[in-house]
Design an enzyme around this catalytic site. Structure first.
Site: not given
Length: 172
Positions: A19, A21, A26, A84, A87, A112
């Protein structure tokens, strides 16, 4: 710490979701690391330019349940989820609540940048922390849930999450 935790899935994982990009770097790392997996990414912006033979992106918000339902309909069960994304504590918690039941047995779920639980702009206000409404406070409930079998109340019925979270690891 990722390599240590993800290594057991390296050859067996068939579906990995990240989640958030960003530039897609990554996703390319996960494609190289998980040699047999289809790599999925979601982002609020169109990231189709990152798509390749084993990478597929979806545009949508992790806070949108309909979007997540569509995503799971397309991907099926997931071996690994890496959040990620926004947040924002509310998004982190609701996304876990929806996606965790779609993680295959033996799979992993990573969150994360949990330090945003202490930042006002991500929902980490003092009031939210005191009320247990931040991602960090949520993770603490996962720790409590690891011990559901130790409860002395025989009528207690463990939730799906309590019965299926096998461990919680946290790193700064």
């Amino acid at each position: 710490p990722y390599e240590r935790h993800f290594a057991p899935l390296r050859k067996s994982a068939r579906s990995v979701l990240e989640i958030g990009v960003g530039s897609g770097g990554s996703l390319r790392v996960w494609r190289s690391f998980f040699t047999r997996a289809r790599i999925y990414g979601i982002d609020i912006e169109d990231k189709r330019a990152v798509d390749t033979r084993r990478i597929r992106t979806f545009q949508g918000s992790q806070g949108d349940r309909e979007f997540l339902e569509h995503l799971v309909g397309e991907t099926g069960g997931l071996d690994l989820v890496i959040d990620d994304g926004s947040h924002v504590s509310d998004d982190v918690i609701s996304t876990f609540g929806f996606l965790f039941p779609h993680v295959k047995p033996g799979g992993l779920y990573a969150i994360e940048d949990i330090e945003t639980s202490y930042w006002d702009e991500y929902g980490g206000t003092v009031a939210a922390r005191r009320a247990g409404r931040t991602a960090v406070e949520f993770v603490k409930t996962l720790l409590d849930g690891l011990n559901w079998q130790c409860r002395r109340d025989q009528s207690y019925e463990a939730s799906y999450v309590e019965r299926n979270v096998a461990a919680v690891h946290a790193f700064p």
